[in-house]
Design an enzyme around this catalytic site. Structure first.
Site, short mmCIF file in Angstrom:
data_model
loop_
_atom_site.label_atom_id
_atom_site.label_comp_id
_atom_site.label_asym_id
_atom_site.label_seq_id
_atom_site.Cartn_x
_atom_site.Cartn_y
_atom_site.Cartn_z
N THR A 90 0.83 -1.21 0.00
CA THR A 90 0.00 0.00 0.00
C THR A 90 0.86 1.26 0.00
O THR A 90 0.61 2.20 -0.76
CB THR A 90 -0.96 -0.01 1.20
OG1 THR A 90 -1.88 -1.10 1.05
CG2 THR A 90 -1.74 1.30 1.29
N ASN A 169 -6.22 -10.11 -7.53
CA ASN A 169 -6.21 -10.82 -6.27
C ASN A 169 -7.47 -11.65 -6.02
O ASN A 169 -7.43 -12.61 -5.24
CB ASN A 169 -6.00 -9.84 -5.11
CG ASN A 169 -6.91 -8.63 -5.19
OD1 ASN A 169 -6.93 -7.93 -6.19
ND2 ASN A 169 -7.67 -8.38 -4.14
N GLN A 197 0.26 -9.27 -5.93
CA GLN A 197 -0.34 -10.61 -5.90
C GLN A 197 0.42 -11.60 -6.77
O GLN A 197 0.29 -12.81 -6.58
CB GLN A 197 -1.80 -10.54 -6.36
CG GLN A 197 -2.62 -11.75 -5.99
CD GLN A 197 -2.67 -12.00 -4.50
OE1 GLN A 197 -2.15 -12.99 -4.01
NE2 GLN A 197 -3.31 -11.09 -3.76
N ALA A 218 6.04 -8.26 1.13
CA ALA A 218 6.68 -9.48 1.64
C ALA A 218 5.67 -10.53 2.06
O ALA A 218 5.89 -11.73 1.84
CB ALA A 218 7.60 -9.13 2.81
N HIS A 219 4.57 -10.11 2.68
CA HIS A 219 3.66 -11.10 3.27
C HIS A 219 2.90 -11.90 2.22
O HIS A 219 2.25 -12.89 2.56
CB HIS A 219 2.71 -10.43 4.26
CG HIS A 219 1.55 -9.72 3.64
ND1 HIS A 219 0.29 -10.27 3.59
CD2 HIS A 219 1.45 -8.50 3.07
CE1 HIS A 219 -0.54 -9.42 3.01
NE2 HIS A 219 0.14 -8.34 2.68
N THR A 255 14.03 5.26 10.21
CA THR A 255 14.96 4.14 10.39
C THR A 255 14.33 2.85 9.84
O THR A 255 13.20 2.52 10.16
CB THR A 255 15.31 3.95 11.87
OG1 THR A 255 15.87 5.18 12.36
CG2 THR A 255 16.29 2.82 12.07
N CYS A 341 -9.35 -7.48 1.46
CA CYS A 341 -9.58 -6.03 1.50
C CYS A 341 -11.07 -5.69 1.49
O CYS A 341 -11.46 -4.55 1.69
CB CYS A 341 -8.91 -5.36 0.30
SG CYS A 341 -7.14 -5.67 0.25
#
Length: 399
Positions: A90, A169, A197, A218-219, A255, A341
């Site tokens: 996002t 998706n 996706q 990543a997920h 950071t 979503c």
């Protein structure tokens, strides 16, 4: 999928999924690979320094980031200098849309989106309307595919940005992204290809597509949440949204999330190792899908389009999808009623509406998405349980 994971470094035992459950919602999120968990654990233990610091702990953190950057770049065929780490898909999408708009040429104010884009793209584009953007939606056909001719009719000399996702998706339809990118380039506009996706499920080459911006999360590929990146083609504008210490080459201050990014890098490495598994996963998907069609009367959406090899998006007439998901969960089978979503809002799915699916049928839509660890036995057992529970749901509704 392992039931428990024991960290070699800390010795902690981490509960995962009970052995008798079947997770088939990989398009929503994927379980982290044990090696990813180990990479996160290792970064917390030895790469805890601030990457901006010049001393040894900072250097260890900085080297961890660079390794992850290199892995992400290799996965999608770009240079590591084109990777900007973000908190996920996002944020990466928001950075792309904002950058294109802020560096638009004189007279350019049109943003063109496919009708099936992720809400992250849609809402980022809509957010530009108060600044004078003209947001234009390109329709899709009943298979969920963008017609390049329809897109070309909407892209011209006033266009700033065109967004066409690589794979949807909800139904898995793979879009003609390279054709869309070529249309965009001829108009002198920028192209955003949401690959969140697709990456980790099919081969993705950002340069072959012609993407100026390509986000990854990543997920979605067995990595941790809270990490991702935006691939920014050399020469494409990238304007920071977050002011501060100038991290990520001045493009994303704050950071860096070193443990999350370490896990992301490992997930990218593992995804490259799995390259070529698409056929095996598709075969399992097809076997499960055929049973749902034959024994549960499933109507598979985008069935005659190129699809992600793991995805089944289908309508089970007469079945309340939300209720079915709850019953299946109680039996240890985890699927979804559409995109995560749109949880709780399946009838409002803009993707299904764009494909011409009747409103009543949208409430009967179920998505089943397999993963790299889904076995033949998992697929067979899940099919039997889904068929059984769909029949029970219809019987209850018919009372």
């Amino acid at each position: 999928m392992p039931e428990r994971f024991r960290s070699a470094r800390s010795g902690r035992t981490i509960p995962s999924m009970p052995a008798d459950t079947i997770y088939l919602d990989h398009n929503a999120t994927t379980p982290p690979d044990p090696r990813v968990i180990e990479a996160v654990d290792r970064a917390l233990a030895v790469a805890w320094g601030n990457p901006s610091s010049a001393h040894a702990p900072g250097l260890a953190a900085r080297e961890t980031l660079q390794r992850a950057r290199d892995e992400a770049a290799r996965l999608v065929g770009v240079d590591s200098s084109e990777i900007v780490f973000t908190s996920g898909g996002t944020e990466a999408i928001a950075l792309a849309v904002s950058s294109a708009w802020q560096r638009r040429g004189a007279g350019r104010r049109r943003v063109v989106l496919s009708a099936i884009e992720h809400p992250a793209v849609i809402e980022a584009a809509r957010g530009l309307a108060p600044q004078g953007a003209e947001v234009v939606v390109c329709p899709v056909d009943r298979r969920g595919l963008v017609d390049p001719g329809e897109l070309g009719a909407r892209v011209g000399e006033t266009t700033v940005l065109v967004a066409v996702m690589l794979a949807n998706n909800e139904v898995g339809a793979i879009q003609p992204a390279a054709e869309a990118a070529a249309i965009t380039a001829r108009a002198g506009a920028l192209f955003l290809c949401d690959a969140v996706q697709a990456v980790g499920k099919i081969p993705v080459a950002a340069r072959a597509i012609g993407a100026d911006y390509l986000p990854i999360a990543a997920h979605k590929l067995n990595g941790p949440k809270g990490a991702g990146c935006l691939c920014v083609r050399h020469g494409a504008p990238c304007v920071p949204m977050i002011a501060g210490g100038g991290q990520e080459g001045g493009l994303r201050s704050g950071t860096e999330n070193v443990p999350g990014i370490a896990g992301f890098g490992e997930a990218c490495r593992l995804a490259r190792e799995r390259a070529g598994d698409e056929g095996r996963i598709a075969a399992r998907r097809n076997a499960l899908e055929e049973r749902l069609v034959r024994e549960a009367g499933a109507q598979v959406l985008a069935a005659d389009a190129a699809r992600l090899p793991n995805t089944i998006g289908c309508v089970l007439d007469g079945v309340d999808a939300q209720a079915l998901v709850v019953r299946l969960s109680g039996r240890g089978v985890f699927v979804s009623a559409g995109s995560a979503c749109h949880a709780g809002k399946t009838r409002g799915s803009h993707v299904l509406a764009a494909m011409g699916v009747a409103e009543a049928a949208r409430g009967c839509f179920v998505r089943v998405s397999l993963g790299a660890g889904t076995s033949d036995e998992d697929a067979e057992r899940a099919a039997a349980i889904i068929i059984e529970e769909a029949a029970r749901g219809r019987a209850r509704k018919g009372r």
